[in-house]
Design a protein around this motif. Structure first.
Motif, short mmCIF file in Angstrom:
data_model
loop_
_atom_site.label_atom_id
_atom_site.label_comp_id
_atom_site.label_asym_id
_atom_site.label_seq_id
_atom_site.Cartn_x
_atom_site.Cartn_y
_atom_site.Cartn_z
N ILE A 63 5.77 -30.10 -34.31
CA ILE A 63 5.01 -28.86 -34.44
C ILE A 63 3.51 -29.15 -34.55
CG2 ILE A 63 4.62 -26.89 -36.00
CD1 ILE A 63 7.60 -27.26 -36.88
N LEU A 64 2.72 -28.34 -33.84
CA LEU A 64 1.26 -28.40 -34.00
C LEU A 64 0.79 -27.10 -34.63
CD1 LEU A 64 -1.57 -29.66 -33.41
CD2 LEU A 64 -1.49 -28.50 -31.18
N VAL A 65 0.07 -27.21 -35.75
CA VAL A 65 -0.55 -26.01 -36.35
C VAL A 65 -2.04 -26.05 -35.99
CG1 VAL A 65 -0.97 -24.68 -38.45
CG2 VAL A 65 1.11 -26.07 -38.26
N ILE A 66 -2.48 -25.05 -35.25
CA ILE A 66 -3.90 -24.95 -34.88
C ILE A 66 -4.55 -23.97 -35.88
CG2 ILE A 66 -5.54 -24.30 -33.07
CD1 ILE A 66 -3.40 -24.94 -31.00
N GLY A 67 -5.66 -24.39 -36.49
CA GLY A 67 -6.26 -23.56 -37.55
C GLY A 67 -5.54 -23.83 -38.86
N ALA A 68 -5.17 -25.11 -39.06
CA ALA A 68 -4.34 -25.48 -40.22
C ALA A 68 -5.10 -25.45 -41.54
CB ALA A 68 -3.75 -26.87 -40.01
N CYS A 69 -6.43 -25.36 -41.49
CA CYS A 69 -7.19 -25.43 -42.75
C CYS A 69 -7.55 -24.05 -43.30
CB CYS A 69 -8.44 -26.28 -42.56
SG CYS A 69 -7.99 -27.94 -42.06
N GLY A 70 -7.14 -23.01 -42.63
CA GLY A 70 -7.43 -21.65 -43.09
C GLY A 70 -6.50 -21.22 -44.21
N GLN A 71 -6.66 -19.98 -44.63
CA GLN A 71 -5.89 -19.46 -45.77
C GLN A 71 -4.38 -19.55 -45.53
OE1 GLN A 71 -5.93 -15.23 -46.36
NE2 GLN A 71 -5.43 -15.36 -48.53
N ILE A 72 -3.92 -19.07 -44.37
CA ILE A 72 -2.47 -19.09 -44.11
C ILE A 72 -2.07 -20.46 -43.54
CG2 ILE A 72 -0.55 -17.97 -42.90
CD1 ILE A 72 -2.22 -15.41 -42.78
N GLY A 73 -2.93 -21.02 -42.67
CA GLY A 73 -2.62 -22.31 -42.02
C GLY A 73 -2.33 -23.40 -43.03
N THR A 74 -3.09 -23.44 -44.12
CA THR A 74 -2.92 -24.51 -45.12
C THR A 74 -1.50 -24.48 -45.69
OG1 THR A 74 -5.26 -24.47 -45.72
CG2 THR A 74 -3.74 -25.35 -47.38
N GLU A 75 -1.09 -23.33 -46.19
CA GLU A 75 0.23 -23.29 -46.86
C GLU A 75 1.37 -23.31 -45.85
OE1 GLU A 75 0.72 -21.51 -50.55
OE2 GLU A 75 -1.41 -21.06 -50.79
N LEU A 76 1.11 -22.80 -44.66
CA LEU A 76 2.13 -22.88 -43.60
C LEU A 76 2.39 -24.35 -43.25
CD1 LEU A 76 3.88 -21.50 -41.41
CD2 LEU A 76 1.86 -21.51 -39.94
N THR A 77 1.31 -25.12 -43.07
CA THR A 77 1.46 -26.53 -42.72
C THR A 77 2.20 -27.28 -43.83
OG1 THR A 77 -0.64 -26.39 -41.55
CG2 THR A 77 0.18 -28.60 -42.03
N LEU A 78 1.83 -27.03 -45.09
CA LEU A 78 2.49 -27.73 -46.20
C LEU A 78 3.98 -27.41 -46.25
CD1 LEU A 78 -0.27 -27.25 -48.96
CD2 LEU A 78 0.25 -29.35 -47.68
N GLN A 79 4.30 -26.13 -46.04
CA GLN A 79 5.70 -25.72 -46.09
C GLN A 79 6.49 -26.29 -44.91
OE1 GLN A 79 7.20 -24.44 -48.62
NE2 GLN A 79 9.17 -24.22 -47.58
N LEU A 80 5.87 -26.30 -43.73
CA LEU A 80 6.55 -26.86 -42.55
C LEU A 80 6.80 -28.36 -42.76
CD1 LEU A 80 4.60 -25.06 -39.66
CD2 LEU A 80 7.03 -24.77 -40.19
N ARG A 81 5.82 -29.05 -43.37
CA ARG A 81 5.99 -30.49 -43.63
C ARG A 81 7.14 -30.73 -44.62
NH1 ARG A 81 -0.42 -32.23 -43.57
NH2 ARG A 81 -0.47 -32.62 -41.33
N LYS A 82 7.22 -29.84 -45.61
CA LYS A 82 8.30 -29.96 -46.61
C LYS A 82 9.65 -29.79 -45.92
CE LYS A 82 8.44 -27.95 -51.22
NZ LYS A 82 7.86 -26.76 -51.85
N LYS A 83 9.71 -28.85 -44.98
CA LYS A 83 10.96 -28.50 -44.31
C LYS A 83 11.37 -29.49 -43.22
CE LYS A 83 13.30 -24.52 -43.23
NZ LYS A 83 13.57 -23.20 -43.07
N TYR A 84 10.41 -29.86 -42.39
CA TYR A 84 10.75 -30.67 -41.20
C TYR A 84 10.32 -32.13 -41.32
CZ TYR A 84 11.56 -26.11 -39.06
OH TYR A 84 12.01 -24.85 -38.78
#
Ligand code: AKB
Length: 322
Positions: free
Chosen positions: A5-26
Motif C-alpha cells: 500500500i502507498l499512502v499519499i499525503g501520509a503526514c496530514g491529519q487523516i493520513g497519519t493515523e491511517l498509515t499507522l493503522q494500516l501498518r498495524k494491520k498489514y
C-alpha cells in the motif's frame, strides 16, 4: 500476491493515523508513507517514507515500481479555508493528484484506489438536516467544487475503465496525533488544545453552527472497512455520519471535564463556508451496503481527546526536561 500500500499525503491529519493503522494491520513493510513534507515522529519511525509531490505522475509511478504497490490511498488535498485563498493551487493539487492516480489505475499499474470526498460537496441548496446520499450538490467553495468534480471523475473511471476506486464523504474530523490544516471544521480540534492550555477558546464560528463531525478512530475504521470490501457494482462516495454538534454543545461537553473553561464567539469569513454545509448527514446507504457504524459520540470523543492530549503534552514537557 499480498497487498502493498502507498499512502499519499501520509503526514496530514487523516493520513497519519491511517498509515499507522494500516501498518498495524498489514505490517510495517507493506505500507509506504509519502508526502511533500515530513510527518510526526511516530509516523516517520514506524516504516518506510518517501518524499512525493502528488501532482507529479512520474514520481508516483517510480515509487509504485520501486515497492510493487498495488493499492493507493490518496489523502493529499488542500482543505476548504486554504483553498479559498489559493483557488488555482487547490484545483491543481486536488484534481491533478486524482487524475494521476486514476490514470495509473486505468493503466493497470495499481489495482485499488481510495480517494476522500467531503461534506463540502453539499451547498446552500442542499437539504440541511439528515442530508441524503443522493441530493442536490451545488457547492459554493473551491474545495467543494473540487470534491464534487472528483466524485464524478471517480464514477467515470469506474464505469468506463473498470477502475476499482472507493470513497467516503468525510465530515469534520477530530484527532490529536496530527493537526488538521486549513479546514472550516478545525475549530473542533483547536478547542481542545486551548481548553487544556488556556481554559478559554475564541471560536471563529457562531455558537449555534451545527456541523457533522467524527472522531478519527471512526474515520479510519470506515476507510479501511470500505477498502476491504469486494469491488462495488457502482461507484458511490458514501455519506458517513457519527455525530453532529454546535460550538456551544462541544464547549459544554468540555466544561463537564474542565469546569472553568470559557468560550467566546467571534465568527469570521469561515462562518459563510460552515453555513453552506449540512447540519447532519443520513448515512443509511453506508450502513446497509457495508455495515458502517460509528463508535464515538460527542461525550466519548471529548473524554478521549482530553485524555490523549494531556498525555501528549506531558510527554512534550518530559522531552524538554531531558
Ligand atoms: C474542512 O473543514 O475543510 C474539512 C472537510 C469538512 O472536508 N475538514
Amino acid at each position: 500476491m499480498s497487498d502493498t500500500i502507498l499512502v499519499i499525503g501520509a503526514c496530514g491529519q487523516i493520513g497519519t493515523e491511517l498509515t499507522l493503522q494500516l501498518r498495524k494491520k498489514y505490517g510495517k513493510d507493506a505500507v509506504i508513507a509519502s508526502d511533500i513534507r515530513e510527518g510526526n515522529e511516530e509516523l516517520m519511525h514506524s516504516g518506510k517514507f518517501e518524499f512525493l509531490d502528488a501532482t507529479d505522475k512520474n514520481a508516483i509511478e517510480t515509487i509504485i515500481d520501486k515497492y510493487q504497490i498495488n493499492q493507493v490511498y490518496l489523502m493529499a488535498a488542500m482543505l476548504s479555508v486554504v483553498a479559498e485563498k489559493f483557488p488555482d493551487k487547490a484545483w491543481n493539487l486536488n484534481m491533478n493528484s486524482l487524475f494521476n492516480v486514476l490514470n495509473l489505475a486505468k493503466e493497470k499499474k495499481i489495482e485499488k484506489v481510495f480517494w476522500p470526498s467531503s461534506i463540502a460537496v453539499f451547498g446552500n441548496s442542499t437539504p440541511k438536516n439528515k442530508t441524503p446520499q443522493e441530493t442536490i450538490t451545488e457547492p459554493s467553495t473551491v474545495y467543494g467544487i473540487s470534491k464534487i468534480s472528483g466524485e464524478r471523475w471517480c464514477a467515470y473511471y469506474h464505469d468506463k475503465f473498470g477502475v476499482d476506486v472507493k470513497s467516503v464523504r468525510y465530515p469534520g474530523i477530530i484527532s490529536w496525533k496530527a493537526n488538521p490544516g486549513g479546514g472550516t471544521t478545525d475549530y473542533a480540534v483547536e478547542i481542545f488544545y486551548e481548553a487544556l492550555k488556556n481554559h478559554h477558546y475564541n471560536c471563529f464560528l457562531s455558537e449555534n453552527t451545527r456541523l457533522p463531525m467524527m472522531y478519527i478512530d471512526d474515520a479510519i475504521k470506515a476507510t479501511i472497512d470500505l477498502m476491504e470490501k469486494d469491488r462495488l457494482p457502482q461507484f458511490t462516495s458514501y455519506n458517513i455520519a457519527a455525530t453532529d454538534f454546535t460550538p456551544k454543545e462541544i464547549a459544554s461537553a468540555i466544561k463537564k471535564e474542565i469546569t472553568d473553561f470559557t468560550i467566546d464567539y467571534k465568527p469570521d469569513f469561515r462562518q459563510e463556508i460552515a453555513d453552506s454545509w449540512p447540519n447532519s448527514i443520513d448515512d443509511t446507504k453506508a450502513r446497509t451496503h457495508w455495515n458502517w457504524k460509528p463508535d464515538f459520540n460527542l461525550q466519548k470523543m471529548t473524554l478521549e481527546m482530553l485524555t490523549n492530549l494531556k498525555l501528549k503534552f506531558d510527554r512534550e514537557v518530559q522531552n524538554l526536561d531531558v
